[in-house]
Design a protein around this motif. Structure first.
Motif, mmCIF file in Angstrom:
data_model
loop_
_atom_site.group_PDB
_atom_site.id
_atom_site.type_symbol
_atom_site.label_atom_id
_atom_site.label_comp_id
_atom_site.label_asym_id
_atom_site.label_seq_id
_atom_site.Cartn_x
_atom_site.Cartn_y
_atom_site.Cartn_z
ATOM 1 N N GLU A 76 -33.000 70.335 -1.417
ATOM 2 C CA GLU A 76 -33.694 71.315 -2.245
ATOM 3 C C GLU A 76 -33.949 72.626 -1.500
ATOM 4 O O GLU A 76 -34.219 73.647 -2.129
ATOM 5 N N TYR A 77 -33.860 72.599 -0.198
ATOM 6 C CA TYR A 77 -33.946 73.849 0.551
ATOM 7 C C TYR A 77 -32.777 74.761 0.177
ATOM 8 O O TYR A 77 -32.910 75.988 0.117
ATOM 9 N N PHE A 78 -31.623 74.156 -0.096
ATOM 10 C CA PHE A 78 -30.424 74.924 -0.428
ATOM 11 C C PHE A 78 -30.285 75.156 -1.938
ATOM 12 O O PHE A 78 -29.701 76.152 -2.355
ATOM 13 N N THR A 79 -30.812 74.242 -2.757
ATOM 14 C CA THR A 79 -30.653 74.385 -4.214
ATOM 15 C C THR A 79 -31.822 75.103 -4.864
ATOM 16 O O THR A 79 -31.721 75.515 -6.013
ATOM 17 N N SER A 80 -32.937 75.246 -4.140
ATOM 18 C CA SER A 80 -34.157 75.836 -4.696
ATOM 19 C C SER A 80 -34.625 75.105 -5.949
ATOM 20 O O SER A 80 -35.219 75.698 -6.841
ATOM 21 N N GLY A 81 -34.315 73.819 -6.035
ATOM 22 C CA GLY A 81 -34.830 73.009 -7.135
ATOM 23 C C GLY A 81 -34.063 73.119 -8.433
ATOM 24 O O GLY A 81 -34.576 72.711 -9.481
ATOM 25 N N VAL A 82 -32.843 73.648 -8.406
ATOM 26 C CA VAL A 82 -32.050 73.762 -9.639
ATOM 27 C C VAL A 82 -31.861 72.403 -10.289
ATOM 28 O O VAL A 82 -31.876 72.278 -11.514
ATOM 29 N N MET A 106 -33.561 81.555 -8.528
ATOM 30 C CA MET A 106 -33.280 81.311 -7.119
ATOM 31 C C MET A 106 -34.333 81.999 -6.265
ATOM 32 O O MET A 106 -34.669 83.156 -6.496
ATOM 33 N N HIS A 107 -34.829 81.260 -5.290
ATOM 34 C CA HIS A 107 -35.731 81.845 -4.312
ATOM 35 C C HIS A 107 -34.946 81.949 -3.021
ATOM 36 O O HIS A 107 -34.878 81.005 -2.241
ATOM 37 N N HIS A 108 -34.357 83.079 -2.791
ATOM 38 C CA HIS A 108 -33.478 83.229 -1.629
ATOM 39 C C HIS A 108 -34.282 83.180 -0.349
ATOM 40 O O HIS A 108 -35.392 83.691 -0.273
ATOM 41 N N HIS A 109 -33.708 82.572 0.638
ATOM 42 C CA HIS A 109 -34.358 82.470 1.937
ATOM 43 C C HIS A 109 -33.991 83.702 2.747
ATOM 44 O O HIS A 109 -32.832 83.967 3.008
ATOM 45 N N GLY A 110 -35.041 84.450 3.102
ATOM 46 C CA GLY A 110 -34.789 85.691 3.809
ATOM 47 C C GLY A 110 -34.135 86.695 2.885
ATOM 48 O O GLY A 110 -34.510 86.863 1.746
ATOM 49 N N ILE A 154 -22.443 79.384 -2.117
ATOM 50 C CA ILE A 154 -21.681 78.248 -1.573
ATOM 51 C C ILE A 154 -22.622 77.116 -1.185
ATOM 52 O O ILE A 154 -22.370 75.947 -1.487
ATOM 53 N N SER A 155 -23.733 77.459 -0.515
ATOM 54 C CA SER A 155 -24.685 76.421 -0.107
ATOM 55 C C SER A 155 -25.325 75.763 -1.320
ATOM 56 O O SER A 155 -25.542 74.537 -1.336
ATOM 57 N N LEU A 156 -25.617 76.559 -2.351
ATOM 58 C CA LEU A 156 -26.171 76.006 -3.592
ATOM 59 C C LEU A 156 -25.215 75.001 -4.207
ATOM 60 O O LEU A 156 -25.603 73.865 -4.526
ATOM 61 N N MET A 157 -23.949 75.376 -4.380
ATOM 62 C CA MET A 157 -22.985 74.510 -5.043
ATOM 63 C C MET A 157 -22.659 73.291 -4.195
ATOM 64 O O MET A 157 -22.472 72.194 -4.729
ATOM 65 N N THR A 158 -22.603 73.462 -2.877
ATOM 66 C CA THR A 158 -22.329 72.313 -1.998
ATOM 67 C C THR A 158 -23.438 71.280 -2.104
ATOM 68 O O THR A 158 -23.183 70.071 -2.244
ATOM 69 N N LEU A 180 -28.341 73.550 -17.461
ATOM 70 C CA LEU A 180 -28.935 74.751 -18.053
ATOM 71 C C LEU A 180 -29.511 75.660 -16.970
ATOM 72 O O LEU A 180 -29.267 76.872 -16.962
ATOM 73 N N ALA A 181 -30.266 75.057 -16.055
ATOM 74 C CA ALA A 181 -30.880 75.838 -14.979
ATOM 75 C C ALA A 181 -29.819 76.435 -14.057
ATOM 76 O O ALA A 181 -29.919 77.592 -13.636
ATOM 77 N N LEU A 182 -28.793 75.647 -13.751
ATOM 78 C CA LEU A 182 -27.731 76.124 -12.863
ATOM 79 C C LEU A 182 -27.055 77.365 -13.431
ATOM 80 O O LEU A 182 -26.847 78.352 -12.717
ATOM 81 N N MET A 183 -26.717 77.328 -14.708
ATOM 82 C CA MET A 183 -26.010 78.464 -15.288
ATOM 83 C C MET A 183 -26.899 79.701 -15.392
ATOM 84 O O MET A 183 -26.422 80.833 -15.307
ATOM 85 N N THR A 184 -28.197 79.488 -15.558
ATOM 86 C CA THR A 184 -29.114 80.623 -15.557
ATOM 87 C C THR A 184 -29.132 81.290 -14.184
ATOM 88 O O THR A 184 -29.130 82.515 -14.070
ATOM 89 N N VAL A 185 -29.114 80.467 -13.142
ATOM 90 C CA VAL A 185 -29.085 80.990 -11.770
ATOM 91 C C VAL A 185 -27.750 81.668 -11.479
ATOM 92 O O VAL A 185 -27.697 82.768 -10.916
ATOM 93 N N LEU A 186 -26.643 81.014 -11.859
ATOM 94 C CA LEU A 186 -25.314 81.576 -11.589
ATOM 95 C C LEU A 186 -25.097 82.894 -12.328
ATOM 96 O O LEU A 186 -24.397 83.775 -11.840
ATOM 97 N N ALA A 187 -25.694 83.029 -13.508
ATOM 98 C CA ALA A 187 -25.563 84.276 -14.274
ATOM 99 C C ALA A 187 -26.202 85.437 -13.524
ATOM 100 O O ALA A 187 -25.777 86.591 -13.673
ATOM 101 N N CYS A 188 -27.216 85.137 -12.701
ATOM 102 C CA CYS A 188 -27.855 86.179 -11.896
ATOM 103 C C CYS A 188 -27.058 86.478 -10.629
ATOM 104 O O CYS A 188 -27.036 87.610 -10.156
ATOM 105 N N GLN A 189 -26.406 85.449 -10.107
ATOM 106 C CA GLN A 189 -25.675 85.612 -8.843
ATOM 107 C C GLN A 189 -24.270 86.154 -9.040
ATOM 108 O O GLN A 189 -23.766 86.897 -8.202
ATOM 109 N N TYR A 190 -23.620 85.737 -10.128
ATOM 110 C CA TYR A 190 -22.218 86.110 -10.361
ATOM 111 C C TYR A 190 -22.079 86.711 -11.758
ATOM 112 O O TYR A 190 -22.379 86.053 -12.756
#
Length: 247
Positions: A78-84, A91-95, A104-108, A149-159
């Motif tokens: 969950e450190y990498f997925t931020s709870g998706v 997404m709560h980006h680290h730093g 990449i870390s999210l999807m992995t 649903l949550a993943l696609m909401t996050v991906l829409a912001c990232q990509y």
């Protein structure tokens, strides 16, 4: 097995496509679905997975240790997925890491999480019977739809590229089916023993405990009384028990 693979794939795919088509995802509705799914998954883990794990002839201390390992491993993921995987839509980006590495870390991490979910559905004869496997499948599906649903909401912001979003959704949708296939063939190919499969299932049970309890905690962040949440949780738990008894 093929039916389970198809159901897992299309539940994640359709959940993600709905998020892409919807102009705005209602977070309140998603949270209600998550509470129901979390209660169902938690109840199935308590009344089905854990008792049958400890009924095996394996070392019960080892089983308990693997459950704990799975619980804390999920916390690391969950450190990498931020709870998706339990419905976080932001997404709560680290730093200041807004680069491709964060995606990449999210999807992995999400792929690994979903892959592990799939493995527990592979061998009904190891810890659960064929008929009761269906209740576990329902729990995983109920968890995957809001996660998609949550993943696609996050991906829409990232990509911003829709093709990239769809490609990553397909990766997520294929993770659990690949886990089912891997779990089905690991033992016959001699890559893991029967006791190893039991420990793997114990590890995934720890994942489930972390996810479901986190959903409960985060649905009432200020620890206020919420009668709607309680009713939804009781319905989810009740249906899990009924499904386990009469499926």
């Amino acid at each position: 097995m093929i039916i389970n693979i198809a159901i897992l794939f299309f539940s994640a795919l359709l959940g993600g496509l709905y998020a892409l088509r919807a102009s705005q995802t209602n977070e309140a509705h998603v949270k209600s679905i998550l509470v129901f799914a979390g209660s169902f998954l938690f109840s199935i883990t308590i009344v089905h997975i854990l008792p049958e794990l400890f009924e095996t002839h394996m070392d019960q201390f080892r089983i308990g240790m693997f459950i704990l390992a799975g619980f804390f491993f999920q916390q690391i993921l969950e450190y990498f997925t931020s709870g998706v995987e339990h419905g976080h839509m932001h997404m709560h980006h680290h730093g200041k890491d807004h680069s491709a590495w964060s995606g990449i870390s999210l999807m992995t991490a999400l792929f690994l999480h979903s892959f592990l979910e799939g493995t527990i559905l592979a061998h009904p004869d190891v810890i659960h019977s064929e008929h009761s496997q269906g209740t576990l499948l329902i729990g995983v599906i109920l968890h995957k739809i809001p996660a998609a649903l949550a993943l696609m909401t996050v991906l829409a912001c990232q990509y911003k590229n829709r093709n990239t979003q769809l490609m990553l959704l397909l990766v997520f949708a294929m993770a659990s089916p690949i886990g089912v296939l891997a779990g089905h063939w690991l033992e016959p190919l001699g890559l893991i023993s029967e006791s190893g499969m039991v420990m793997l299932f114990a590890f995934v049970a720890g994942n489930f405990l972390h996810i479901s309890t986190t959903i409960f905690i985060e649905s009432s962040p200020e620890h206020q009384w919420n009668s709607k949440k309680l009713i939804i949780s009781l319905i989810g738990a009740g249906l899990a028990i009924v499904a386990e008894l009469f499926y």
